[in-house]
Design a protein around this motif. Structure first.
Motif, mmCIF file in Angstrom:
data_model
loop_
_atom_site.group_PDB
_atom_site.id
_atom_site.type_symbol
_atom_site.label_atom_id
_atom_site.label_comp_id
_atom_site.label_asym_id
_atom_site.label_seq_id
_atom_site.Cartn_x
_atom_site.Cartn_y
_atom_site.Cartn_z
ATOM 1 N N VAL A 19 -6.865 8.736 -1.962
ATOM 2 C CA VAL A 19 -7.136 10.091 -1.473
ATOM 3 C C VAL A 19 -6.485 10.325 -0.120
ATOM 4 O O VAL A 19 -5.800 11.329 0.093
ATOM 5 C CB VAL A 19 -8.659 10.346 -1.393
ATOM 6 C CG1 VAL A 19 -8.951 11.698 -0.745
ATOM 7 C CG2 VAL A 19 -9.274 10.276 -2.773
ATOM 8 N N VAL A 20 -6.692 9.400 0.831
ATOM 9 C CA VAL A 20 -6.201 9.627 2.204
ATOM 10 C C VAL A 20 -5.126 8.628 2.621
ATOM 11 O O VAL A 20 -4.762 8.573 3.799
ATOM 12 C CB VAL A 20 -7.373 9.609 3.213
ATOM 13 C CG1 VAL A 20 -8.350 10.723 2.927
ATOM 14 C CG2 VAL A 20 -8.076 8.269 3.223
ATOM 15 N N GLY A 21 -4.614 7.853 1.694
ATOM 16 C CA GLY A 21 -3.526 6.941 2.024
ATOM 17 C C GLY A 21 -3.990 5.638 2.639
ATOM 18 O O GLY A 21 -5.183 5.337 2.700
ATOM 19 N N LEU A 50 3.251 6.139 -2.696
ATOM 20 C CA LEU A 50 4.421 6.863 -3.204
ATOM 21 C C LEU A 50 4.323 7.070 -4.717
ATOM 22 O O LEU A 50 4.679 8.135 -5.236
ATOM 23 C CB LEU A 50 5.704 6.100 -2.846
ATOM 24 C CG LEU A 50 6.053 6.077 -1.344
ATOM 25 C CD1 LEU A 50 7.167 5.079 -1.068
ATOM 26 C CD2 LEU A 50 6.462 7.478 -0.880
ATOM 27 N N ARG A 51 3.822 6.049 -5.414
ATOM 28 C CA ARG A 51 3.681 6.187 -6.867
ATOM 29 C C ARG A 51 2.605 7.210 -7.229
ATOM 30 O O ARG A 51 2.721 7.920 -8.232
ATOM 31 C CB ARG A 51 3.348 4.839 -7.501
ATOM 32 C CG ARG A 51 4.508 3.848 -7.501
ATOM 33 C CD ARG A 51 4.238 2.697 -8.464
ATOM 34 N NE ARG A 51 3.027 1.960 -8.116
ATOM 35 C CZ ARG A 51 3.001 0.907 -7.309
ATOM 36 N NH1 ARG A 51 4.134 0.488 -6.740
ATOM 37 N NH2 ARG A 51 1.874 0.272 -7.054
ATOM 38 N N SER A 52 1.546 7.276 -6.414
ATOM 39 C CA SER A 52 0.429 8.160 -6.767
ATOM 40 C C SER A 52 0.591 9.571 -6.210
ATOM 41 O O SER A 52 -0.203 10.460 -6.523
ATOM 42 C CB SER A 52 -0.891 7.567 -6.257
ATOM 43 O OG SER A 52 -0.883 7.456 -4.846
ATOM 44 N N SER A 76 0.836 -1.203 0.000
ATOM 45 C CA SER A 76 0.000 0.000 0.000
ATOM 46 C C SER A 76 0.868 1.249 0.000
ATOM 47 O O SER A 76 0.590 2.204 -0.749
ATOM 48 C CB SER A 76 -0.929 -0.010 1.216
ATOM 49 O OG SER A 76 -1.685 1.186 1.267
ATOM 50 N N TRP A 77 1.916 1.289 0.829
ATOM 51 C CA TRP A 77 2.810 2.452 0.843
ATOM 52 C C TRP A 77 3.422 2.676 -0.538
ATOM 53 O O TRP A 77 3.556 3.817 -0.989
ATOM 54 C CB TRP A 77 3.924 2.235 1.857
ATOM 55 C CG TRP A 77 3.475 2.331 3.289
ATOM 56 C CD1 TRP A 77 2.237 2.674 3.753
ATOM 57 C CD2 TRP A 77 4.285 2.079 4.433
ATOM 58 N NE1 TRP A 77 2.213 2.633 5.123
ATOM 59 C CE2 TRP A 77 3.453 2.280 5.575
ATOM 60 C CE3 TRP A 77 5.609 1.696 4.627
ATOM 61 C CZ2 TRP A 77 3.935 2.113 6.881
ATOM 62 C CZ3 TRP A 77 6.086 1.533 5.919
ATOM 63 C CH2 TRP A 77 5.262 1.744 7.034
#
Length: 426
Positions: free
Chosen positions: A135-137, A47-49, A42-43
């Motif tokens: 949107v919010v990680g 980072l990519r987005s 997920s991290w």
């Protein structure tokens, strides 16, 4: 690192370790312990987005009307009692809140411990908020929706720093008919309230909700089977009656199959289906009549569709559709009887705003109108068109009124119905 186990023993230490792990990962350095794979993946997506870990981003809240519309149209409203019964009593005592979001990550329901609800407001974790992962990680709503499995996010496993004081456990809820994601149920609270069994608890309740949806689907197939029986009894050859997702209610002249693959957006006419070859598809109340067609035969002429709206009997209103192989009847609620009466009176069609004015005297109440017409289309299907809303052009529509027009829809306070009731001859 076994995060749930460490957190259960020493929540503060687990939070410190996870802060170090995230800081090292964001700095491109090697941490002394690796993040859990589901969190690390997920991290990487964050980072990519380009999600900013130091500033929480809050997309515009949905309006109250839009939240209400989504609630009315969401299948999750049918399982809210299951979710509440399974989660709320424990969540409130444990200083948690229960959050139910739709497939886009929009928060539609939020209940539980009052002080925790107020803390959630400070994070923007409120009704209508967008808690999609992009949107919010990394979080307990958006991440389970992406990976399509239960996920617990503890403290600094949240990508955005301002969320690190929380622990969240979310599980996706899918539609048993087609596997489509319906939304996510999440239990969240301050990090010190974390328990190792929380994720299993939330997941079990989510699965119970899916079981309830499956029971409702089987009930709808039973109702469709009752509609199908007289229709299939009049047919020769191979035919089946299926619901909107292709699940079979009844067959004649062919082996029973649990499901028949339909086109993505079924419509009346001839279609080539993988299991049956060339078929004729006709709408029925709550589903479709699928008939195998002999490719060497001449195309059968399409008969006239006849729709009879019967408002002649007190509180026993119905719509009957006759076409092709036979006819079917559906009993109407008071609201649906009003809407179909108004559409029959305006064969050229009415916009949502026009119907809202006809129904409520307020053209702004389009959310309620669209929600009700969405339910009407579940049984009228292709016989009801939109933009504007109207009966299909090739249908013959007849309205049966009571002998005394003062008895027309006596419950109704819709301005248009009142006008028509007063203007009709006695």
């Amino acid at each position: 690192m076994n995060v749930p186990q460490l957190a259960a023993v020493d929540a503060a230490r687990a939070a410190r370790v996870l802060n170090e792990v995230r800081d090292a990962r964001l700095a491109g350095q090697r941490a002394r312990v690796a993040p859990r794979p589901v969190i690390e993946q997920s991290w990487d997506r964050m980072l990519r987005s380009g999600v900013d870990p130091d500033h929480d981003f809050r997309a515009g809240l949905l309006s109250a009307d839009e939240v209400r519309r989504r609630r009315e149209e969401s299948p999750l409203r049918e399982v809210l009692p299951v979710l509440r019964e399974g989660l709320l009593s424990v969540a409130d005592v444990a200083h948690h809140i229960m959050v139910v979001a739709d497939e886009e990550g929009r928060v539609l329901w939020r209940e539980g411990c009052g002080p925790v609800l107020r803390k959630a407001d400070g994070l923007g974790f409120e009704l209508g908020a967008d808690w999609g992962e992009a949107v919010v990680g990394t979080n307990g709503v958006g991440t389970p929706a992406v990976v399509r499995r239960p996920v617990q996010v503890f403290a600094a496993e949240h990508f955005v720093r301002s969320h690190a004081a929380w622990t969240c456990a979310g599980a996706p809820i899918t539609d048993p008919r087609n596997g489509r994601l319906l939304g996510v149920v999440d239990v969240s609270g301050p990090l010190e309230t974390m328990h190792p069994a929380t994720l299993a608890w939330v997941d079990s309740v989510a699965k119970l909700a899916e079981s309830r949806l499956r029971e409702r689907h089987l009930g709808s197939l039973e109702r469709l089977r009752a509609v199908a029986a007289p229709v299939l009894a009049r047919l020769g050859g191979r035919a089946a009656v299926v619901d909107a997702d292709g699940w079979t209610a009844a067959v004649t002249g062919m082996p029973y199959a649990n499901r028949i693959a339909l086109p993505k957006s079924p419509s009346p006419g001839r279609r080539l289906l993988p299991a049956l070859g060339l078929c004729s598809i006709e709408p029925l109340a709550g589903g479709w009549l699928v008939r195998s067609v002999d490719e060497t035969a001449e195309p059968a002429p399409r008969g006239t569709t006849r729709i009879v709206l019967d408002l002649s009997r007190p509180r026993r209103w119905s719509v009957t559709v006759s076409e092709g192989a036979g006819s079917w009847t559906h009993e109407l609620s008071p609201r649906h009887a009003e809407l179909l009466y108004l559409l029959a009176a305006h064969r050229g069609g009415r916009s949502a705003a026009g119907l809202a004015e006809d129904m409520f005297g307020d053209p702004g109440r389009t959310v309620t109108v669209r929600a009700e017409l969405s339910r009407v289309r579940r049984y009228l299907g292709g016989f009801l068109e939109h933009r504007p809303y109207r009966f299909c052009e090739d249908a013959e529509v007849k309205v049966l009124l009571p002998a005394d027009t003062r008895a027309l829809l006596p419950h109704s306070t819709a301005p248009a119905v009142l006008r028509n009731r007063a203007a009709a001859p006695r």
